[in-house]
Design a protein around this motif. Structure first.
Motif, PDB file in Angstrom:
ATOM      1  N   ARG A   1       9.973  -4.409  14.858  1.00  9.64           N
ATOM      2  CA  ARG A   1       9.797  -4.293  13.408  1.00  9.64           C
ATOM      3  C   ARG A   1       8.870  -3.150  13.021  1.00  9.64           C
ATOM      4  O   ARG A   1       8.743  -2.815  11.843  1.00  9.64           O
ATOM      5  N   TYR A   2       8.194  -2.572  14.000  1.00 14.50           N
ATOM      6  CA  TYR A   2       7.193  -1.549  13.727  1.00 14.50           C
ATOM      7  C   TYR A   2       7.692  -0.163  14.093  1.00 14.50           C
ATOM      8  O   TYR A   2       8.293   0.036  15.160  1.00 14.50           O
ATOM      9  N   ALA A   3       7.402   0.775  13.212  1.00 16.48           N
ATOM     10  CA  ALA A   3       7.508   2.174  13.595  1.00 16.48           C
ATOM     11  C   ALA A   3       6.296   2.496  14.463  1.00 16.48           C
ATOM     12  O   ALA A   3       5.209   1.945  14.259  1.00 16.48           O
ATOM     13  N   MET A   4       6.496   3.394  15.416  1.00 16.98           N
ATOM     14  CA  MET A   4       5.426   3.787  16.326  1.00 16.98           C
ATOM     15  C   MET A   4       5.194   5.287  16.219  1.00 16.98           C
ATOM     16  O   MET A   4       6.150   6.055  16.085  1.00 16.98           O
ATOM     17  N   GLY A   5       3.944   5.671  16.297  1.00 20.91           N
ATOM     18  CA  GLY A   5       3.621   7.078  16.182  1.00 20.91           C
ATOM     19  C   GLY A   5       2.594   7.510  17.205  1.00 20.91           C
ATOM     20  O   GLY A   5       1.825   6.693  17.727  1.00 20.91           O
ATOM     21  N   TRP A   6       2.622   8.789  17.481  1.00 19.16           N
ATOM     22  CA  TRP A   6       1.586   9.425  18.305  1.00 19.16           C
ATOM     23  C   TRP A   6       0.842  10.437  17.434  1.00 19.16           C
ATOM     24  O   TRP A   6       1.471  11.264  16.753  1.00 19.16           O
ATOM     25  N   PHE A   7      -0.456  10.352  17.495  1.00 16.66           N
ATOM     26  CA  PHE A   7      -1.338  11.302  16.835  1.00 16.66           C
ATOM     27  C   PHE A   7      -2.286  11.856  17.881  1.00 16.66           C
ATOM     28  O   PHE A   7      -2.439  11.292  18.970  1.00 16.66           O
ATOM     29  N   ARG A   8      -2.954  12.926  17.529  1.00 19.40           N
ATOM     30  CA  ARG A   8      -3.961  13.480  18.434  1.00 19.40           C
ATOM     31  C   ARG A   8      -5.160  13.954  17.626  1.00 19.40           C
ATOM     32  O   ARG A   8      -5.037  14.300  16.452  1.00 19.40           O
ATOM     33  N   GLN A   9      -6.299  13.956  18.299  1.00 21.96           N
ATOM     34  CA  GLN A   9      -7.530  14.404  17.648  1.00 21.96           C
ATOM     35  C   GLN A   9      -8.349  15.227  18.624  1.00 21.96           C
ATOM     36  O   GLN A   9      -8.766  14.730  19.673  1.00 21.96           O
ATOM     37  N   ALA A  10      -8.554  16.482  18.244  1.00 25.76           N
ATOM     38  CA  ALA A  10      -9.394  17.377  19.027  1.00 25.76           C
ATOM     39  C   ALA A  10     -10.822  17.289  18.501  1.00 25.76           C
ATOM     40  O   ALA A  10     -11.039  16.902  17.342  1.00 25.76           O
ATOM     41  N   PRO A  11     -11.815  17.663  19.311  1.00 26.26           N
ATOM     42  CA  PRO A  11     -13.208  17.593  18.861  1.00 26.26           C
ATOM     43  C   PRO A  11     -13.428  18.381  17.573  1.00 26.26           C
ATOM     44  O   PRO A  11     -12.992  19.533  17.456  1.00 26.26           O
ATOM     45  N   GLY A  12     -14.053  17.735  16.602  1.00 27.14           N
ATOM     46  CA  GLY A  12     -14.363  18.398  15.354  1.00 27.14           C
ATOM     47  C   GLY A  12     -13.199  18.530  14.392  1.00 27.14           C
ATOM     48  O   GLY A  12     -13.346  19.145  13.327  1.00 27.14           O
ATOM     49  N   LYS A  13     -12.048  17.951  14.734  1.00 24.97           N
ATOM     50  CA  LYS A  13     -10.870  18.059  13.871  1.00 24.97           C
ATOM     51  C   LYS A  13     -10.396  16.675  13.451  1.00 24.97           C
ATOM     52  O   LYS A  13     -10.744  15.667  14.057  1.00 24.97           O
ATOM     53  N   GLU A  14      -9.575  16.652  12.418  1.00 25.47           N
ATOM     54  CA  GLU A  14      -9.014  15.397  11.937  1.00 25.47           C
ATOM     55  C   GLU A  14      -7.877  14.943  12.858  1.00 25.47           C
ATOM     56  O   GLU A  14      -7.285  15.745  13.587  1.00 25.47           O
ATOM     57  N   ARG A  15      -7.572  13.655  12.772  1.00 21.47           N
ATOM     58  CA  ARG A  15      -6.446  13.126  13.527  1.00 21.47           C
ATOM     59  C   ARG A  15      -5.156  13.748  12.978  1.00 21.47           C
ATOM     60  O   ARG A  15      -4.915  13.769  11.772  1.00 21.47           O
ATOM     61  N   GLU A  16      -4.315  14.218  13.901  1.00 24.83           N
ATOM     62  CA  GLU A  16      -3.142  15.025  13.548  1.00 24.83           C
ATOM     63  C   GLU A  16      -1.863  14.353  14.034  1.00 24.83           C
ATOM     64  O   GLU A  16      -1.796  13.890  15.185  1.00 24.83           O
ATOM     65  N   PHE A  17      -0.868  14.325  13.170  1.00 21.10           N
ATOM     66  CA  PHE A  17       0.421  13.756  13.517  1.00 21.10           C
ATOM     67  C   PHE A  17       1.108  14.571  14.612  1.00 21.10           C
ATOM     68  O   PHE A  17       1.108  15.803  14.566  1.00 21.10           O
ATOM     69  N   VAL A  18       1.712  13.872  15.578  1.00 22.16           N
ATOM     70  CA  VAL A  18       2.468  14.533  16.633  1.00 22.16           C
ATOM     71  C   VAL A  18       3.949  14.137  16.545  1.00 22.16           C
ATOM     72  O   VAL A  18       4.823  14.986  16.437  1.00 22.16           O
ATOM     73  N   ALA A  19       4.211  12.829  16.587  1.00 16.93           N
ATOM     74  CA  ALA A  19       5.602  12.360  16.581  1.00 16.93           C
ATOM     75  C   ALA A  19       5.626  10.894  16.177  1.00 16.93           C
ATOM     76  O   ALA A  19       4.623  10.184  16.317  1.00 16.93           O
ATOM     77  N   ALA A  20       6.777  10.460  15.677  1.00 23.11           N
ATOM     78  CA  ALA A  20       6.949   9.057  15.303  1.00 23.11           C
ATOM     79  C   ALA A  20       8.382   8.635  15.536  1.00 23.11           C
ATOM     80  O   ALA A  20       9.300   9.473  15.551  1.00 23.11           O
ATOM     81  N   ILE A  21       8.557   7.330  15.706  1.00 22.50           N
ATOM     82  CA  ILE A  21       9.885   6.771  15.928  1.00 22.50           C
ATOM     83  C   ILE A  21       9.965   5.434  15.210  1.00 22.50           C
ATOM     84  O   ILE A  21       9.065   4.599  15.328  1.00 22.50           O
ATOM     85  N   THR A  22      11.042   5.228  14.448  1.00 22.77           N
ATOM     86  CA  THR A  22      11.194   3.967  13.730  1.00 22.77           C
ATOM     87  C   THR A  22      11.740   2.888  14.667  1.00 22.77           C
ATOM     88  O   THR A  22      12.110   3.168  15.806  1.00 22.77           O
ATOM     89  N   GLY A  23      11.809   1.673  14.155  1.00 22.91           N
ATOM     90  CA  GLY A  23      12.344   0.569  14.943  1.00 22.91           C
ATOM     91  C   GLY A  23      13.792   0.778  15.361  1.00 22.91           C
ATOM     92  O   GLY A  23      14.221   0.277  16.403  1.00 22.91           O
ATOM     93  N   SER A  24      14.515   1.548  14.560  1.00 22.95           N
ATOM     94  CA  SER A  24      15.912   1.871  14.874  1.00 22.95           C
ATOM     95  C   SER A  24      16.049   3.206  15.589  1.00 22.95           C
ATOM     96  O   SER A  24      17.150   3.721  15.727  1.00 22.95           O
ATOM     97  N   SER A  25      14.902   3.755  16.024  1.00 19.45           N
ATOM     98  CA  SER A  25      14.838   4.971  16.857  1.00 19.45           C
ATOM     99  C   SER A  25      15.141   6.273  16.141  1.00 19.45           C
ATOM    100  O   SER A  25      15.527   7.252  16.796  1.00 19.45           O
TER     101      SER A  25
END
Length: 123
Positions: free
Chosen positions: A31-55
């Protein structure tokens, strides 16, 4: 209790590949979409990729063509395959789960987060 546990990070060289894993428990995973984010030192969390429940998949322009996100609802897992890594990919990578599958590029959409896994790419 919802838990997201990332693994697979490490120290690699430019041009190498890595496959990050996120194991989910305590939620109806499909039921959940899943995402990957990344955060480098001194920077905000940044979107990388996401996938919904239906892919359906979504990628940040900065990683498009070098990253593939996938999931297996039977295994409650999501993966991030990264190739041709560059030093700019160095960050802590976080897995998130979102019950709402809109605005998946925004960290505020996500209900749960893992503790992160470090990826370091050397020149």
């Amino acid at each position: 209790q919802v838990q997201l546990v990332e693994s697979g990070g490490g120290l690699v060289q430019t041009g190498d590949s890595l496959r990050l894993s996120c194991a989910a428990s305590g939620l109806t995973f499909s039921r959940y979409a899943m995402g990957w984010f990344r955060q480098a030192p001194g920077k905000e969390r940044e979107f990388v990729a996401a996938i919904t429940g239906s892919s359906s998949t979504y990628y940040a322009d900065s990683v498009k063509g070098r990253v593939t996100i996938s999931r297996d609802n039977a295994r409650n897992g999501v993966w991030l395959q990264m190739v041709s890594l560059i030093p700019g990919d160095t960050a802590v990578y976080y897995c998130g789960a979102a019950i709402y599958d809109g605005r998946l590029y925004s960290a505020s959409t996500y209900n749960y987060w893992g503790q992160g896994t470090q990826v370091t790419v050397t020149p």
